[in-house]
Design a protein around this motif. Structure first.
Motif, PDB file in Angstrom:
ATOM      1  N   SER A 104       1.002  -1.030  -0.007  1.00  0.00           N
ATOM      2  CA  SER A 104      -0.092  -0.105   0.032  1.00  0.00           C
ATOM      3  C   SER A 104       0.751   1.267   0.060  1.00  0.00           C
ATOM      4  CB  SER A 104      -1.016  -0.144   1.322  1.00  0.00           C
ATOM      5  OG  SER A 104      -1.673   1.181   1.542  1.00  0.00           O
ATOM      6  N   GLN A 105       0.808   1.886  -0.996  1.00  0.00           N
ATOM      7  CA  GLN A 105       1.784   2.944  -1.093  1.00  0.00           C
ATOM      8  C   GLN A 105       1.242   4.476  -0.640  1.00  0.00           C
ATOM      9  OE1 GLN A 105       1.039   1.677  -4.528  1.00  0.00           O
ATOM     10  NE2 GLN A 105       2.911   1.445  -5.496  1.00  0.00           N
ATOM     11  N   GLY A 106      -0.033   4.618  -0.393  1.00  0.00           N
ATOM     12  CA  GLY A 106      -0.559   5.585   0.219  1.00  0.00           C
ATOM     13  C   GLY A 106      -0.402   6.718  -0.741  1.00  0.00           C
ATOM     14  N   LEU A 107      -1.183   8.085  -0.295  1.00  0.00           N
ATOM     15  CA  LEU A 107      -1.203   9.141  -1.248  1.00  0.00           C
ATOM     16  C   LEU A 107      -0.081  10.088  -1.132  1.00  0.00           C
ATOM     17  CD1 LEU A 107      -4.936   9.635  -1.012  1.00  0.00           C
ATOM     18  CD2 LEU A 107      -4.021   8.978  -3.215  1.00  0.00           C
ATOM     19  N   PRO A 108       0.555  10.592  -1.984  1.00  0.00           N
ATOM     20  CA  PRO A 108       1.497  11.921  -1.762  1.00  0.00           C
ATOM     21  C   PRO A 108       0.601  13.181  -1.106  1.00  0.00           C
ATOM     22  CG  PRO A 108       1.786  11.212  -4.226  1.00  0.00           C
ATOM     23  CD  PRO A 108       0.389  10.394  -3.473  1.00  0.00           C
ATOM     24  N   SER A 109       1.239  13.494  -0.112  1.00  0.00           N
ATOM     25  CA  SER A 109       0.543  14.640   0.703  1.00  0.00           C
ATOM     26  C   SER A 109       0.253  15.813  -0.004  1.00  0.00           C
ATOM     27  CB  SER A 109       1.332  15.182   1.899  1.00  0.00           C
ATOM     28  OG  SER A 109       2.530  15.605   1.684  1.00  0.00           O
ATOM     29  N   ASP A 110       0.710  15.998  -1.242  1.00  0.00           N
ATOM     30  CA  ASP A 110       0.069  17.311  -1.921  1.00  0.00           C
ATOM     31  C   ASP A 110      -0.356  16.830  -3.193  1.00  0.00           C
ATOM     32  OD1 ASP A 110       2.434  16.378  -3.053  1.00  0.00           O
ATOM     33  OD2 ASP A 110       3.418  18.534  -3.300  1.00  0.00           O
ATOM     34  N   SER A 111      -0.820  15.385  -3.275  1.00  0.00           N
ATOM     35  CA  SER A 111      -1.697  15.143  -4.400  1.00  0.00           C
ATOM     36  C   SER A 111      -3.093  15.674  -4.250  1.00  0.00           C
ATOM     37  CB  SER A 111      -1.751  13.700  -4.688  1.00  0.00           C
ATOM     38  OG  SER A 111      -2.550  13.076  -3.586  1.00  0.00           O
ATOM     39  N   VAL A 112      -3.859  15.699  -5.497  1.00  0.00           N
ATOM     40  CA  VAL A 112      -5.268  16.162  -5.346  1.00  0.00           C
ATOM     41  C   VAL A 112      -5.998  15.312  -4.669  1.00  0.00           C
ATOM     42  CG1 VAL A 112      -5.778  14.994  -7.575  1.00  0.00           C
ATOM     43  CG2 VAL A 112      -7.070  16.998  -6.925  1.00  0.00           C
ATOM     44  N   LEU A 113      -5.754  14.009  -4.630  1.00  0.00           N
ATOM     45  CA  LEU A 113      -6.579  12.804  -4.078  1.00  0.00           C
ATOM     46  C   LEU A 113      -6.533  12.932  -2.550  1.00  0.00           C
ATOM     47  CD1 LEU A 113      -6.234   9.844  -6.354  1.00  0.00           C
ATOM     48  CD2 LEU A 113      -8.242  11.338  -6.131  1.00  0.00           C
ATOM     49  N   PHE A 114      -5.061  13.248  -2.194  1.00  0.00           N
ATOM     50  CA  PHE A 114      -4.916  13.241  -0.725  1.00  0.00           C
ATOM     51  C   PHE A 114      -5.703  14.356  -0.219  1.00  0.00           C
ATOM     52  CE2 PHE A 114      -2.558  15.267   3.009  1.00  0.00           C
ATOM     53  CZ  PHE A 114      -2.627  13.907   3.657  1.00  0.00           C
ATOM     54  N   ARG A 115      -5.614  15.780  -0.902  1.00  0.00           N
ATOM     55  CA  ARG A 115      -6.424  16.853  -0.538  1.00  0.00           C
ATOM     56  C   ARG A 115      -7.713  16.672  -0.329  1.00  0.00           C
ATOM     57  NH1 ARG A 115      -2.324  21.082   0.163  1.00  0.00           N
ATOM     58  NH2 ARG A 115      -4.157  22.318   0.988  1.00  0.00           N
ATOM     59  N   ILE A 116      -8.261  16.213  -1.437  1.00  0.00           N
ATOM     60  CA  ILE A 116      -9.792  15.693  -1.276  1.00  0.00           C
ATOM     61  C   ILE A 116     -10.210  14.922  -0.188  1.00  0.00           C
ATOM     62  CG2 ILE A 116     -11.937  15.021  -2.562  1.00  0.00           C
ATOM     63  CD1 ILE A 116     -10.438  16.010  -5.064  1.00  0.00           C
ATOM     64  N   LEU A 117      -9.392  13.803  -0.045  1.00  0.00           N
ATOM     65  CA  LEU A 117      -9.668  12.785   0.883  1.00  0.00           C
ATOM     66  C   LEU A 117      -9.902  13.501   2.439  1.00  0.00           C
ATOM     67  CD1 LEU A 117     -10.521   9.896   1.508  1.00  0.00           C
ATOM     68  CD2 LEU A 117      -7.882   9.575   1.724  1.00  0.00           C
ATOM     69  N   GLN A 118      -8.716  14.372   2.537  1.00  0.00           N
ATOM     70  CA  GLN A 118      -8.432  14.901   3.905  1.00  0.00           C
ATOM     71  C   GLN A 118      -9.819  15.816   4.264  1.00  0.00           C
ATOM     72  OE1 GLN A 118      -6.029  13.007   5.213  1.00  0.00           O
ATOM     73  NE2 GLN A 118      -5.466  14.710   6.438  1.00  0.00           N
ATOM     74  N   THR A 119     -10.127  16.725   3.258  1.00  0.00           N
ATOM     75  CA  THR A 119     -11.127  17.295   3.334  1.00  0.00           C
ATOM     76  C   THR A 119     -12.663  16.575   3.513  1.00  0.00           C
ATOM     77  OG1 THR A 119     -10.099  19.002   2.145  1.00  0.00           O
ATOM     78  CG2 THR A 119     -12.582  19.402   2.395  1.00  0.00           C
TER      79      THR A 119
END
Ligand SMILES: O=P(O)(O)O[C@@H]1[C@@H](OP(=O)(O)O)[C@H](OP(=O)(O)O)[C@H](O)[C@H](OP(=O)(O)O)[C@H]1OP(=O)(O)O
Ligand SMILES: Nc1ncnc2c1ncn2[C@@H]1O[C@H](COP(=O)(O)OP(=O)(O)OP(=O)(O)O)[C@@H](O)[C@H]1O
Length: 497
Positions: free
Chosen positions: A306-321
């Motif tokens: 499981s690589q996880g999402l790079p913290s400044d990727s669009v998917l990471f930002r949407i998921l955090q929100t």
């Protein structure tokens, strides 16, 4: 664009959602997003021109002051409110009517307020030079990418099967779509390339309202209304080939459709994972909350962990929100009721508590500084409701990935710093510059929360009633391209980077 000299012939129908209709300029990279009203309100608009103007200004403020700070400015285009001549809007509404899908015609375009939101046309980026191959733009509405915490839900199934997958059963049972989509948002948001590849394959197979492709600003691939038309996958492949003509994609001089499609998906995965700034890869929350039991992806087939999402990727930002929804609708609803009761007792508090805006830094501060524990106050309840509404917006937004083929001169041009270049993985495709944007960042009304709870209950009970089974759908459009073994095992199609 001169607002007093608007001509409907300069604009054409571009698309629409549940609450707005979008027209694009035939020459400029601009769109106008107009409000829609229920058709029964067509004679008597439900709000005055001033209220419509305020509603659109609220959308701009919410996007630029709240969502932009949470999602990252680089992804957001908030646009501006414009006032249009009423005659132009009336003519436009007549012009676009016959392009509109019948299933959206329960609502009519607002022809009374003369207000609209003017935005850059994200399907036809201005960086594109008309002499070159037109940009390819892919719109993905990813929906909710995590499972709720068991603490707040009454039905165990909600901690195992994601909302999107359960909702699919409800939508098919109610005739919204003819076939179930096997796309699972938890696979897309996993950050694991295999799972993401798999998720995008299923978006292509059954796009519904979650996936569209535009070429040179024209929609060339989407679900047609009712979802029963067979998708023209051959035509899509024909469009994709020129972008992925290179390297190993040829057998006896012919590029295989499979290879072109794989490359296309891989480029999309790269764009969705890119942060550009070398962001840290963040491990997901416990595996238990990032795997959906209804996903048809076989966990044991993961080759690369499981690589996880790079913290400044669009998917990471949407998921955090999205994850600002910490309580689930079931845990949130009692807090909504606390606020509602308070507003019934003290109606003037609606303004101080910023229930309907203004969406400014104070509003953002309220939701960011929410105490961890409930102290029984209305302030705590309001902050949680604000957080939930912001999360709803992030669960309903869309991502636009624009892929622009670069010419040789452009490749040498150091000035393309704002776009990330997809100098491709193993030199198998030409260079593609890309940009990623997020659209549809409207605030969700406070009053929509009870509807959310009712819908949640309907979705869960429908899923439990049908036991997660549906009559078998017709053959999927990709079945002619991939062999049954490949359709079952997507890892065969995955090229490690
Ligand atoms: O509730 P959901 O998850 O079905 O989302 C609605 C969307 O349905 P979907 O499931 O994506 O097809 C729905 O999309 P469609 O009309 O189905 O294309 C809207 O986006 C709706 O938002 P709003 O009420 O117009 O602000 C969305 O409603 P909100 O829940 O975001 O208010
Ligand atoms: N800035 C833009 N550039 C290009 N196309 C756009 C832009 N904004 C919206 N669109 C297109 O118009 C469609 C409808 O817009 P949008 O999703 O904002 O409508 P909506 O009514 O808010 O949707 P929803 O059903 O989610 O409430 C989008 O799916 C997209 O294809």
């Amino acid at each position: 664009m001169e607002l007093d000299k608007m001509d409907e012939n300069d604009w054409k129908y571009h698309g629409e959602g549940n609450k707005s209709l979008v027209v694009s300029h035939v020459l400029l990279s601009r769109v106008l997003r107009l409000l829609k009203y229920p058709a029964e309100d067509s004679e008597n608009p439900p709000q005055t021109a001033e209220q419509a103007f305020r509603q659109i200004q609220n959308i701009v403020d919410f996007s630029s002051n709240v969502m932009s700070s949470l999602l990252g400015e680089k992804f957001i285009h908030s646009g501006e409110v414009v006032k249009l001549p009423l005659e132009f809007v009336r003519q436009l509404s007549i012009k676009v009517q016959h392009h509109r899908p019948a299933w959206r015609c329960d609502k009519v375009m607002d022809i009374y307020s003369g207000c609209a939101l003017c935005l850059p046309n994200l399907t036809s980026p201005a960086i594109h030079q008309p002499t070159h191959t037109p940009p390819l733009c892919v719109e993905i509405k990813p929906k909710c990418g995590f499972l709720p915490s068991p603490k707040h839900v009454s039905k165990d199934i909600k901690t195992k099967v994601c909302r999107f997958c359960m909702h699919q059963h409800y939508k098919v049972a109610n005739g919204k779509w003819k076939r179930r989509s096997l796309y699972c948002p938890l696979d897309l948001f996993s950050g694991n390339r295999q799972r993401m590849h798999f998720a995008i394959r299923h978006l292509i197979e059954e796009p519904q309202n979650n996936f569209k492709i535009f070429k040179g600003g024209q929609c060339i691939y989407s679900s047609k209304e009712g979802g029963d038309d067979s998708l023209d996958l051959n035509s899509l492949l024909h469009h994709l080939r020129p972008y992925f003509l290179y390297g190993n994609n040829r057998i006896n001089g012919h590029m295989t459709s499979k290879a072109a499609l794989n490359d296309f998906i891989q480029v999309l995965v790269n764009a969705l994972l890119s942060g550009g700034d070398g962001g840290v890869v963040t491990e997901r929350q416990g595996e238990g909350r990032s795997f959906c039991e209804a996903s048809v992806f076989h966990r044991e087939r993961i080759h690369h962990g499981s690589q996880g999402l790079p913290s400044d990727s669009v998917l990471f930002r949407i998921l955090q929100t999205q994850m600002l929804d910490t309580l689930d609708i079931e845990g949130l609803y009692p807090l909504y009721r606390r606020v509602e009761q308070h507003l019934q007792d003290f109606p003037k508090e609606r303004t101080r508590l910023q229930i309907d805006g203004p969406y400014n830094e104070v509003f953002l501060g309220k939701l960011q500084k929410c105490p961890a524990e409930d102290d029984g106050s209305v302030e705590y309840a309001v902050a949680k409701v604000h957080q939930y509404r912001v999360a709803m917006t992030a669960k309903d937004c869309s991502i636009m990935v624009a892929l622009v083929p670069s010419s040789e001169e452009e490749e040498d041009d150091e000035g393309l710093s704002s776009q990330r270049r997809l100098r491709d993985f193993i030199s198998r495709t030409p260079a593609l510059s890309y940009s990623v944007s997020i659209l549809d960042l409207d605030p969700k009304p406070f009053d929509s929360i009870p509807r959310q709870l009712r819908l949640d209950q309907k979705i869960v009970s429908c899923y439990l009633r049908t036991g997660g089974t549906l009559p078998k759908g017709s053959l999927s459009p990709l079945s002619g391209i991939f062999t049954p073994a490949e359709r079952d095992d997507r890892t065969l199609l995955f090229h490690p980077v």
